[in-house]
Design an enzyme around this catalytic site. Sequence first.
Site, PDB file in Angstrom:
ATOM      1  N   CYS A 132       0.886  -1.294   0.073  1.00  0.00           N
ATOM      2  CA  CYS A 132       0.115   0.089  -0.104  1.00  0.00           C
ATOM      3  C   CYS A 132       1.044   1.295   0.000  1.00  0.00           C
ATOM      4  CB  CYS A 132      -1.012  -0.031   1.333  1.00  0.00           C
ATOM      5  SG  CYS A 132      -2.323   1.054   0.987  1.00  0.00           S
ATOM      6  N   HIS A 152      -3.753  -4.886   0.697  1.00  0.00           N
ATOM      7  CA  HIS A 152      -3.101  -5.615   1.751  1.00  0.00           C
ATOM      8  C   HIS A 152      -3.145  -7.175   1.881  1.00  0.00           C
ATOM      9  CE1 HIS A 152      -2.405  -1.773   3.908  1.00  0.00           C
ATOM     10  NE2 HIS A 152      -3.545  -1.263   3.349  1.00  0.00           N
ATOM     11  N   GLU A 181      -1.922  -9.032   3.482  1.00  0.00           N
ATOM     12  CA  GLU A 181      -1.651  -9.575   4.917  1.00  0.00           C
ATOM     13  C   GLU A 181      -3.209 -10.048   5.585  1.00  0.00           C
ATOM     14  OE1 GLU A 181      -0.978  -6.740   4.111  1.00  0.00           O
ATOM     15  OE2 GLU A 181      -1.302  -4.926   5.778  1.00  0.00           O
TER      16      GLU A 181
HETATM   17  N1  GLN Z   1      -2.065   6.777   2.683  1.00  0.00           N
HETATM   18  C1  GLN Z   1      -2.012   5.834   1.679  1.00  0.00           C
HETATM   19  C2  GLN Z   1      -3.282   6.215   0.994  1.00  0.00           C
HETATM   20  O1  GLN Z   1      -4.533   6.519   1.693  1.00  0.00           O
HETATM   21  C3  GLN Z   1      -1.748   4.549   1.865  1.00  0.00           C
HETATM   22  C4  GLN Z   1      -2.524   3.969   2.906  1.00  0.00           C
HETATM   23  C5  GLN Z   1      -2.142   2.438   3.382  1.00  0.00           C
HETATM   24  O2  GLN Z   1      -1.148   2.430   3.312  1.00  0.00           O
HETATM   25  N2  GLN Z   1      -3.218   1.892   3.806  1.00  0.00           N
HETATM   26  O3  GLN Z   1      -3.607   5.901   0.005  1.00  0.00           O
END
Ligand code: GLN
Length: 571
Positions: A389, A518, A520
């Site tokens: 992410c 994600h 995970e």
């Molecule tokens: N801050 C970034 C976004 O909002 C990444 C978010 C995250 O890593 N979950 O896109």
Amino acid sequence: MSENKTKYIFVTGGVVSSLGKGLAASSIGCLLESRGARVQMMKLDPYINVDPGTMSPFQHGECYVTDDGAETDLDLGHYERFTNAVLTKANNWTSGRIYLSVIEKERRGDYLGKTIQVIPHITDEIKKAVRVVAEKDSPDVLIVEIGGTVGDIESLPFMEAIRQLGNEEGRGNALYVHVTLVPYIAAAGELKTKPTQHSVRELREIGISADILLCRSEKPLSKDLRRKIALFCNVQENAVIAALDVKTIYEVPLAFHEQGLDDLIVKELQLEEKFPIADLNDWRELVSTIKQPSEGEVKIAIVGKYVELEDSYKSLREALTHAGVANNLRVNVNWIESESLLDDENYQTRLQDFDAILVPGGFGKRGILGMIRAIEFARKSKTPYFGICLGMQTACIEFARNVLNLRDADSTEFNPDTPFPIIFKLRDLVNVEELGGTMRLGAWQCRLKEGSLAREIYHNSPEISERHRHRYEFNPEFRTALENEGLIFSGVSPDGKFIEMIELPRAVHPFFIGCQFHPEYKSKPLDAHPLFVSFVQAAQENRLKSENLKDDVTSDKKIEIPERSMSVGDE
Ligand code: GLN
């Protein structure tokens, strides 16, 4: 037929918080599944927030995301890891959501002008939420965990609701499991049962008799002590189960099983004949590999924010453990506060110590420069890199700044006025209606590019589904420019709008992958996520390589990749 009726297990907690109620509930689920039962899990959280997604990770640990995009309490992560239950918004309710729903009904006039009260209106709404889950999936057993501690004012409506549910279901159909503490008082050299007695009495005062006590304790409970607890708390002696500290959380089901917990539960719920024996062989093997892996250890650096609070990266930590098991390795996780790399002249030497580097998800500007530093190091030194992410977004920024020489390249999250918005809010431009709120949440399909490392890792699947939780996206306007310099866009949403995965060609880097989702959240102990498995494997290969080249290790790590030679021209 009563045989096909869902049975209920209500899990409450007493004495103090943080006793591991969520793990206890998950372990019960795991044990029942090991006997062949179909299990569903839910959590009722007494706090007033309507949406746990808005709560600070500092206060509340990780926000776990389900396929349907619910932002939930981290206990739901344990539920999905320990059982096969597929969870949705319906499996996690807070007081806030219950009240909101009752108030909305009242506003619509559904109550026909009646006085709205905690009993019966709030309690009915809670019971309805529980019954909806039981009816939707018709599990053999529905395990319902109540957040907080008995005696909390805010949990009272939930307690009353589960009391009523147990009463409505009748004996043999519902069971109350109470997780409590038996503290060891060093001065007296004794374990003390009084807090447990008080907690069980408090439960009884609200009309609930505990059937089974799970006693957290530092020391084993003697026979006499069990007898005493049983006598004062009005439970069977074999229903006093010790929950001692264990080396790995995955040992908890085994420890409960050895004390006959699942035998007792199926007996009490009259499920003995249906689910007579537990098969825990896979689980035992898992625990033995975690404790004693045959291939040694890899050292992984996680460079991020919130690193002081491990709970905010719970699923990530677990996913790495699972991947370790799949490789028969111990994953030694080192949390590095990304900001600390900035004023450290020797940051390269510090990072050289690790077999692989991971930048996890995160929000806000703090620490970004440190992450970019770590990524540049990983890219140039060919250290395996995995960006999740925010870790994919920063990898794109690093590439734009250092390979394309777009020095001010940034995400509009960190610099709204950047001339090169590599990462931005795509949704401000594209009208993606189904998105609703401001975050892209839950499961999204992603197409994998043929011949890419990502595709290989996912066993050549052309399309995958992964869970998201973010606001910002890769800006497709920059795609060609980055591609021309060798970056591979290996995962894209089926409509082509969203970039979901990036990687470096294998010819220039052994493992450099970023994903906008994600992974995970979907890793399980017996079914480790392929991306993590491959990342840990790459770390191991890197470790073995460095061991072989021990004398030469510094020069090896310092080799700079000629930036211009990165084009692959594979499209
Ligand atoms: N801050 C970034 C976004 O909002 C990444 C978010 C995250 O890593 N979950 O896109």
